[in-house]
Write a protein that holds these residues in place. Structure first.
Motif, PDB file in Angstrom:
ATOM      1  N   ASN A 128     -26.698  21.942 -32.013  1.00 19.42           N
ATOM      2  CA  ASN A 128     -26.195  22.544 -33.242  1.00 19.42           C
ATOM      3  C   ASN A 128     -26.891  21.965 -34.466  1.00 19.42           C
ATOM      4  OD1 ASN A 128     -24.464  24.224 -31.910  1.00 19.42           O
ATOM      5  ND2 ASN A 128     -22.710  22.852 -32.071  1.00 19.42           N
ATOM      6  N   SER A 129     -27.105  20.657 -34.480  1.00 18.67           N
ATOM      7  CA  SER A 129     -27.775  20.055 -35.628  1.00 18.67           C
ATOM      8  C   SER A 129     -29.231  20.510 -35.693  1.00 18.67           C
ATOM      9  CB  SER A 129     -27.685  18.531 -35.592  1.00 18.67           C
ATOM     10  OG  SER A 129     -28.390  18.014 -34.491  1.00 18.67           O
ATOM     11  N   ARG A 130     -29.882  20.683 -34.548  1.00 25.66           N
ATOM     12  CA  ARG A 130     -31.258  21.171 -34.519  1.00 25.66           C
ATOM     13  C   ARG A 130     -31.303  22.615 -35.023  1.00 25.66           C
ATOM     14  NH1 ARG A 130     -35.898  19.744 -35.476  1.00 25.66           N
ATOM     15  NH2 ARG A 130     -35.247  17.823 -34.507  1.00 25.66           N
ATOM     16  N   HIS A 177     -30.833  22.553 -38.721  1.00 28.52           N
ATOM     17  CA  HIS A 177     -32.053  22.035 -39.350  1.00 28.52           C
ATOM     18  C   HIS A 177     -33.111  23.131 -39.428  1.00 28.52           C
ATOM     19  CE1 HIS A 177     -36.099  20.233 -39.108  1.00 28.52           C
ATOM     20  NE2 HIS A 177     -35.620  19.425 -40.028  1.00 28.52           N
ATOM     21  N   ASN A 178     -33.303  23.847 -38.319  1.00 31.50           N
ATOM     22  CA  ASN A 178     -34.287  24.930 -38.298  1.00 31.50           C
ATOM     23  C   ASN A 178     -33.912  26.041 -39.264  1.00 31.50           C
ATOM     24  OD1 ASN A 178     -35.737  23.538 -36.386  1.00 31.50           O
ATOM     25  ND2 ASN A 178     -34.996  24.762 -34.666  1.00 31.50           N
ATOM     26  N   GLU A 179     -32.637  26.360 -39.337  1.00 41.51           N
ATOM     27  CA  GLU A 179     -32.187  27.420 -40.248  1.00 41.51           C
ATOM     28  C   GLU A 179     -32.460  27.028 -41.697  1.00 41.51           C
ATOM     29  OE1 GLU A 179     -30.892  31.154 -41.163  1.00 41.51           O
ATOM     30  OE2 GLU A 179     -31.263  30.352 -39.166  1.00 41.51           O
ATOM     31  N   LYS A 196     -45.246  28.732 -40.322  1.00 43.18           N
ATOM     32  CA  LYS A 196     -46.196  27.700 -40.739  1.00 43.18           C
ATOM     33  C   LYS A 196     -45.618  26.861 -41.865  1.00 43.18           C
ATOM     34  CE  LYS A 196     -50.934  26.946 -42.227  1.00 43.18           C
ATOM     35  NZ  LYS A 196     -52.208  27.560 -42.578  1.00 43.18           N
ATOM     36  N   SER A 197     -45.011  27.500 -42.846  1.00 46.05           N
ATOM     37  CA  SER A 197     -44.428  26.796 -43.979  1.00 46.05           C
ATOM     38  C   SER A 197     -43.244  25.916 -43.544  1.00 46.05           C
ATOM     39  CB  SER A 197     -43.971  27.799 -45.033  1.00 46.05           C
ATOM     40  OG  SER A 197     -43.391  27.144 -46.126  1.00 46.05           O
ATOM     41  N   ALA A 198     -42.465  26.393 -42.577  1.00 51.71           N
ATOM     42  CA  ALA A 198     -41.294  25.651 -42.108  1.00 51.71           C
ATOM     43  C   ALA A 198     -41.651  24.600 -41.064  1.00 51.71           C
ATOM     44  CB  ALA A 198     -40.267  26.620 -41.518  1.00 51.71           C
ATOM     45  N   GLY A 199     -42.871  24.671 -40.530  1.00 51.68           N
ATOM     46  CA  GLY A 199     -43.267  23.744 -39.481  1.00 51.68           C
ATOM     47  C   GLY A 199     -42.606  24.053 -38.146  1.00 51.68           C
ATOM     48  N   ALA A 221     -42.256  27.019 -34.705  1.00 53.44           N
ATOM     49  CA  ALA A 221     -42.933  28.071 -33.946  1.00 53.44           C
ATOM     50  C   ALA A 221     -42.417  29.424 -34.426  1.00 53.44           C
ATOM     51  CB  ALA A 221     -42.659  27.904 -32.457  1.00 53.44           C
ATOM     52  N   ARG A 222     -43.274  30.413 -34.342  1.00 50.45           N
ATOM     53  CA  ARG A 222     -42.870  31.759 -34.762  1.00 50.45           C
ATOM     54  C   ARG A 222     -41.684  32.255 -33.944  1.00 50.45           C
ATOM     55  NH1 ARG A 222     -46.583  36.956 -34.462  1.00 50.45           N
ATOM     56  NH2 ARG A 222     -47.026  35.873 -32.536  1.00 50.45           N
ATOM     57  N   GLN A 223     -41.639  31.916 -32.663  1.00 55.12           N
ATOM     58  CA  GLN A 223     -40.526  32.338 -31.805  1.00 55.12           C
ATOM     59  C   GLN A 223     -39.195  31.784 -32.317  1.00 55.12           C
ATOM     60  OE1 GLN A 223     -40.548  34.608 -29.344  1.00 55.12           O
ATOM     61  NE2 GLN A 223     -38.337  34.387 -29.438  1.00 55.12           N
ATOM     62  N   THR A 224     -39.218  30.612 -32.940  1.00 60.54           N
ATOM     63  CA  THR A 224     -37.984  30.041 -33.498  1.00 60.54           C
ATOM     64  C   THR A 224     -37.423  30.931 -34.592  1.00 60.54           C
ATOM     65  OG1 THR A 224     -38.802  27.828 -32.994  1.00 60.54           O
ATOM     66  CG2 THR A 224     -36.985  27.984 -34.558  1.00 60.54           C
ATOM     67  N   ILE A 225     -38.309  31.515 -35.376  1.00 61.97           N
ATOM     68  CA  ILE A 225     -37.865  32.442 -36.424  1.00 61.97           C
ATOM     69  C   ILE A 225     -37.118  33.604 -35.777  1.00 61.97           C
ATOM     70  CG2 ILE A 225     -38.589  33.913 -38.361  1.00 61.97           C
ATOM     71  CD1 ILE A 225     -39.261  30.883 -38.705  1.00 61.97           C
ATOM     72  N   TYR A 226     -37.678  34.128 -34.686  1.00 66.35           N
ATOM     73  CA  TYR A 226     -37.055  35.267 -34.006  1.00 66.35           C
ATOM     74  C   TYR A 226     -35.815  34.859 -33.210  1.00 66.35           C
ATOM     75  CZ  TYR A 226     -41.139  37.874 -35.435  1.00 66.35           C
ATOM     76  OH  TYR A 226     -42.108  38.489 -36.186  1.00 66.35           O
ATOM     77  N   ASN A 227     -35.687  33.593 -32.858  1.00 65.37           N
ATOM     78  CA  ASN A 227     -34.458  33.131 -32.216  1.00 65.37           C
ATOM     79  C   ASN A 227     -33.305  33.098 -33.210  1.00 65.37           C
ATOM     80  OD1 ASN A 227     -35.711  32.802 -29.762  1.00 65.37           O
ATOM     81  ND2 ASN A 227     -36.055  30.610 -30.016  1.00 65.37           N
ATOM     82  N   HIS A 228     -33.630  32.930 -34.468  1.00 64.79           N
ATOM     83  CA  HIS A 228     -32.612  32.859 -35.511  1.00 64.79           C
ATOM     84  C   HIS A 228     -32.321  34.221 -36.140  1.00 64.79           C
ATOM     85  CE1 HIS A 228     -32.106  28.433 -36.186  1.00 64.79           C
ATOM     86  NE2 HIS A 228     -33.150  28.439 -35.373  1.00 64.79           N
ATOM     87  N   HIS A 229     -33.333  35.074 -36.211  1.00 63.84           N
ATOM     88  CA  HIS A 229     -33.198  36.377 -36.882  1.00 63.84           C
ATOM     89  C   HIS A 229     -33.920  37.443 -36.056  1.00 63.84           C
ATOM     90  CE1 HIS A 229     -31.731  34.286 -40.441  1.00 63.84           C
ATOM     91  NE2 HIS A 229     -32.703  33.417 -40.238  1.00 63.84           N
TER      92      HIS A 229
END
Length: 95
Positions: free
Chosen positions: A13-15, A18-20, A45-48, A50-58
């Protein structure tokens, strides 16, 4: 065993949070820098992240931007509400 699972869940949850926050901050920075289209690659890239992490969140980058705009407006209006409340107390006390 359940204690280990619980601690991993809290870490997860904290990870996630943090990613969000990283995604949110990256989108804010990119919106200021680029008036045009923002891509998931730029956000990652700006958030440091992986692109897949962006899609895991949205579901897509446009939804990520909309969600972040809503969060920003909510913070802004909440701050205004607090300031109005403070001002109303000050004016009531003086009268």
């Amino acid at each position: 065993m359940s204690k280990n699972v619980r601690s991993r869940k809290v870490h997860h949850n904290s990870r996630y949070e943090h990613n969000e926050r990283a995604i949110y901050n990256a989108i804010l920075i990119l919106m200021g820098a680029y008036r045009g289209r923002i891509t998931a690659r730029q956000v990652a890239k700006s958030a440091g992240l992986a692109r897949q992490t962006i899609y895991n969140h949205h579901p897509n980058i446009n939804q990520a931007i909309v969600n972040n705009e809503k969060a920003l407006l909510q913070k802004f209006s909440s701050g205004l509400d607090q300031q109005i409340e403070k001002l109303s107390k000050v004016t009531t006390e003086k009268n």
